[in-house]
Design a protein around this motif. Structure first.
Motif, PDB file in Angstrom:
ATOM      1  N   ALA A   1       0.849  -1.190   0.000  1.00 54.64           N
ATOM      2  CA  ALA A   1       0.000   0.000   0.000  1.00 54.64           C
ATOM      3  C   ALA A   1       0.884   1.240   0.000  1.00 54.64           C
ATOM      4  O   ALA A   1       1.765   1.379   0.857  1.00 54.64           O
ATOM      5  CB  ALA A   1      -0.915  -0.007   1.223  1.00 54.64           C
ATOM      6  N   LEU A   2       0.656   2.134  -0.963  1.00 54.89           N
ATOM      7  CA  LEU A   2       1.485   3.315  -1.129  1.00 54.89           C
ATOM      8  C   LEU A   2       0.736   4.577  -0.701  1.00 54.89           C
ATOM      9  O   LEU A   2      -0.497   4.633  -0.731  1.00 54.89           O
ATOM     10  CB  LEU A   2       1.925   3.464  -2.587  1.00 54.89           C
ATOM     11  N   ASP A   3       1.498   5.578  -0.345  1.00 50.92           N
ATOM     12  CA  ASP A   3       0.994   6.894   0.065  1.00 50.92           C
ATOM     13  C   ASP A   3       1.321   7.874  -1.055  1.00 50.92           C
ATOM     14  O   ASP A   3       2.478   8.241  -1.260  1.00 50.92           O
ATOM     15  CB  ASP A   3       1.691   7.284   1.376  1.00 50.92           C
ATOM     16  N   THR A   4       0.295   8.311  -1.804  1.00 49.44           N
ATOM     17  CA  THR A   4       0.511   9.263  -2.905  1.00 49.44           C
ATOM     18  C   THR A   4      -0.035  10.645  -2.554  1.00 49.44           C
ATOM     19  O   THR A   4      -0.351  11.445  -3.444  1.00 49.44           O
ATOM     20  CB  THR A   4      -0.154   8.761  -4.200  1.00 49.44           C
TER      21      THR A   4
ATOM     22  N   ALA B   1      -1.257  -1.025  -4.334  1.00 55.02           N
ATOM     23  CA  ALA B   1      -2.492  -0.270  -4.120  1.00 55.02           C
ATOM     24  C   ALA B   1      -2.163   1.155  -3.704  1.00 55.02           C
ATOM     25  O   ALA B   1      -1.247   1.381  -2.908  1.00 55.02           O
ATOM     26  CB  ALA B   1      -3.346  -0.938  -3.040  1.00 55.02           C
ATOM     27  N   PHE B   2      -2.891   2.111  -4.244  1.00 59.27           N
ATOM     28  CA  PHE B   2      -2.718   3.512  -3.865  1.00 59.27           C
ATOM     29  C   PHE B   2      -3.937   4.302  -4.336  1.00 59.27           C
ATOM     30  O   PHE B   2      -4.880   3.737  -4.914  1.00 59.27           O
ATOM     31  CB  PHE B   2      -1.425   4.101  -4.428  1.00 59.27           C
ATOM     32  N   HIS B   3      -3.914   5.616  -4.113  1.00 60.08           N
ATOM     33  CA  HIS B   3      -5.095   6.437  -4.416  1.00 60.08           C
ATOM     34  C   HIS B   3      -5.079   7.021  -5.820  1.00 60.08           C
ATOM     35  O   HIS B   3      -6.044   6.873  -6.572  1.00 60.08           O
ATOM     36  CB  HIS B   3      -5.210   7.578  -3.401  1.00 60.08           C
ATOM     37  N   HIS B   4      -4.001   7.695  -6.210  1.00 61.16           N
ATOM     38  CA  HIS B   4      -3.972   8.482  -7.442  1.00 61.16           C
ATOM     39  C   HIS B   4      -3.516   7.655  -8.643  1.00 61.16           C
ATOM     40  O   HIS B   4      -2.350   7.229  -8.686  1.00 61.16           O
ATOM     41  CB  HIS B   4      -3.022   9.666  -7.298  1.00 61.16           C
ATOM     42  N   PRO B   5      -4.356   7.451  -9.664  1.00 62.72           N
ATOM     43  CA  PRO B   5      -3.874   6.779 -10.872  1.00 62.72           C
ATOM     44  C   PRO B   5      -2.821   7.640 -11.569  1.00 62.72           C
ATOM     45  O   PRO B   5      -3.062   8.822 -11.837  1.00 62.72           O
ATOM     46  CB  PRO B   5      -5.140   6.658 -11.732  1.00 62.72           C
ATOM     47  N   PRO B   6      -1.668   7.090 -11.897  1.00 59.74           N
ATOM     48  CA  PRO B   6      -0.584   7.883 -12.495  1.00 59.74           C
ATOM     49  C   PRO B   6      -0.699   7.980 -14.017  1.00 59.74           C
ATOM     50  O   PRO B   6       0.285   7.794 -14.742  1.00 59.74           O
ATOM     51  CB  PRO B   6       0.657   7.101 -12.072  1.00 59.74           C
ATOM     52  N   VAL B   7      -1.903   8.244 -14.502  1.00 54.31           N
ATOM     53  CA  VAL B   7      -2.149   8.274 -15.948  1.00 54.31           C
ATOM     54  C   VAL B   7      -3.076   9.439 -16.292  1.00 54.31           C
ATOM     55  O   VAL B   7      -3.841   9.913 -15.458  1.00 54.31           O
ATOM     56  CB  VAL B   7      -2.798   6.956 -16.444  1.00 54.31           C
ATOM     57  N   ASP B   8      -3.006   9.863 -17.530  1.00 55.72           N
ATOM     58  CA  ASP B   8      -3.978  10.798 -18.083  1.00 55.72           C
ATOM     59  C   ASP B   8      -5.155   9.973 -18.568  1.00 55.72           C
ATOM     60  O   ASP B   8      -5.067   9.267 -19.576  1.00 55.72           O
ATOM     61  CB  ASP B   8      -3.356  11.590 -19.230  1.00 55.72           C
ATOM     62  N   ALA B   9      -6.283  10.047 -17.839  1.00 57.15           N
ATOM     63  CA  ALA B   9      -7.443   9.215 -18.158  1.00 57.15           C
ATOM     64  C   ALA B   9      -8.323   9.825 -19.240  1.00 57.15           C
ATOM     65  O   ALA B   9      -9.321   9.211 -19.632  1.00 57.15           O
ATOM     66  CB  ALA B   9      -8.267   8.982 -16.897  1.00 57.15           C
ATOM     67  N   GLY B  10      -8.006  11.012 -19.697  1.00 60.17           N
ATOM     68  CA  GLY B  10      -8.799  11.635 -20.743  1.00 60.17           C
ATOM     69  C   GLY B  10     -10.043  12.343 -20.252  1.00 60.17           C
ATOM     70  O   GLY B  10     -10.801  12.903 -21.052  1.00 60.17           O
TER      71      GLY B  10
ATOM     72  N   VAL C   1       1.661  -8.027 -10.257  1.00 61.76           N
ATOM     73  CA  VAL C   1       0.573  -8.597 -11.057  1.00 61.76           C
ATOM     74  C   VAL C   1      -0.441  -7.548 -11.468  1.00 61.76           C
ATOM     75  O   VAL C   1      -1.148  -7.719 -12.473  1.00 61.76           O
ATOM     76  CB  VAL C   1      -0.120  -9.743 -10.299  1.00 61.76           C
ATOM     77  N   ALA C   2      -0.557  -6.456 -10.713  1.00 62.10           N
ATOM     78  CA  ALA C   2      -1.520  -5.410 -11.041  1.00 62.10           C
ATOM     79  C   ALA C   2      -1.359  -4.256 -10.063  1.00 62.10           C
ATOM     80  O   ALA C   2      -0.656  -4.370  -9.039  1.00 62.10           O
ATOM     81  CB  ALA C   2      -2.954  -5.929 -10.997  1.00 62.10           C
ATOM     82  N   MET C   3      -2.022  -3.150 -10.388  1.00 57.17           N
ATOM     83  CA  MET C   3      -2.126  -1.997  -9.509  1.00 57.17           C
ATOM     84  C   MET C   3      -3.608  -1.652  -9.395  1.00 57.17           C
ATOM     85  O   MET C   3      -4.358  -1.774 -10.368  1.00 57.17           O
ATOM     86  CB  MET C   3      -1.371  -0.790 -10.090  1.00 57.17           C
ATOM     87  N   VAL C   4      -4.037  -1.199  -8.199  1.00 56.84           N
ATOM     88  CA  VAL C   4      -5.418  -0.749  -8.026  1.00 56.84           C
ATOM     89  C   VAL C   4      -5.398   0.644  -7.412  1.00 56.84           C
ATOM     90  O   VAL C   4      -4.532   0.969  -6.600  1.00 56.84           O
ATOM     91  CB  VAL C   4      -6.249  -1.726  -7.166  1.00 56.84           C
ATOM     92  N   ALA C   5      -6.355   1.480  -7.821  1.00 57.75           N
ATOM     93  CA  ALA C   5      -6.381   2.870  -7.391  1.00 57.75           C
ATOM     94  C   ALA C   5      -7.825   3.354  -7.330  1.00 57.75           C
ATOM     95  O   ALA C   5      -8.775   2.612  -7.608  1.00 57.75           O
ATOM     96  CB  ALA C   5      -5.554   3.731  -8.349  1.00 57.75           C
TER      97      ALA C   5
END
Length: 282
Positions: free
Chosen positions: A112-115, A148-157, A184-188
């Motif tokens: 679990a990450l802190d963003t 797992a973390f809160h902020h998706p690190p992508v431009d979602a459009g 295996v994956a990331m969740v946000a």
């Protein structure tokens, strides 16, 4: 293994109202997850637990709401949370000034990450937090690991919310994660909408909110020209279920709504159910 995820709860949006809309929406999701068969093995709460970061009462009410669940719950911080109030209520999930920790979930390891950057709405991830993740990944390089973390690190459009994909914290996270094939994956959360994409060579699944949802709008928006477009809509409260098969992570998105039932497993449907079961076995 089954992992539930809820996000963007925003308790305290209506200060002083213990029966606020966001609490009712949360309770509906928790009732659905608590009655599920099979039940989740654990639940991730991926940030924006409180609407105001200094609202210690929101964290207390969240703990009360989740205390009846038959599985453990793990809180993460989002941009609406405050580290001081979060750490005071959830000290076991904080160390070295950040809310980053490990969950030993048997067949999966969850990091679990802190963003959180308390000065801005978007994400952040400094060198100290990056060093922590790099050290944890180096400890068990072969073990299947979920991030797992809160902020998706992508431009979602999306017109209203998203991230600069060239931001320093995004590049830092990508550089730490990319060498590790065992992720295996990331969740946000954060975006108040469900979506799936890829980042750093792995799956990124974003869960919609238990609080009201962001309108689906992929057009450009001019901050200086209010145009009456919808921004927030009252979709049914949402959750995600992440199923670890032993080989891959399968994500399902769910909502709490009274959907009409068009078919049940009765004698008329039994031949189809039997056929599909036989095909799966073969």
């Amino acid at each position: 293994m089954l992992i539930a995820q809820i996000t963007d709860i925003h308790l305290g949006f209506e200060p002083g109202n213990p029966d606020e809309l966001n609490r009712r929406r949360l309770d509906a999701v928790l009732a659905t997850l608590g009655a599920m068969n099979p039940q989740p093995d654990l639940m991730l709460m991926t940030g924006d637990l409180a609407d105001a970061g200094d609202d210690a009462g929101a964290y207390r009410r969240l703990t009360e709401a989740t205390s009846r669940l038959p599985f453990p719950c793990y809180p993460l911080v989002g941009n609406h949370d405050g580290r001081a109030a979060f750490a005071a209520h959830f000290p076991a999930f904080c160390r070295d000034g950040f809310a980053q920790y490990e969950i030993d979930a048997g067949p999966l390891r969850i990091l679990a990450l802190d963003t959180l950057d308390e000065s801005r709405h978007g994400g952040a991830w400094c060198d100290a937090r990056a060093a922590w993740l790099a050290a944890r990944l180096a400890e068990q390089p072969e073990r299947p690991t979920l991030i797992a973390f809160h902020h998706p690190p992508v431009d979602a459009g999306l017109s209203l919310m998203g991230e600069n994909s060239d931001a320093a914290w995004v590049r830092r996270l990508e550089s730490v994660m990319t060498p590790h094939a065992n992720i295996v994956a990331m969740v946000a959360g954060h975006l108040h909408r469900p979506l799936v994409t890829r980042f750093a060579g792995t799956l990124l699944a974003v869960c919609a909110a238990t609080a009201p949802e962001l309108a689906l709008d992929l057009g450009t928006i001019d901050p200086e020209a209010p145009d009456q477009r919808p921004l927030i809509v009252e979709e049914p409260p949402a959750f995600a279920l992440h199923f670890w098969t032993g080989r891959t992570l399968v994500t399902h998105f769910g909502r709490v709504a009274d959907d009409p039932i068009l078919a049940r497993f009765d004698h008329r449907m039994q031949p189809l159910v039997r056929l599909l079961a036989e095909e799966r076995r073969s």
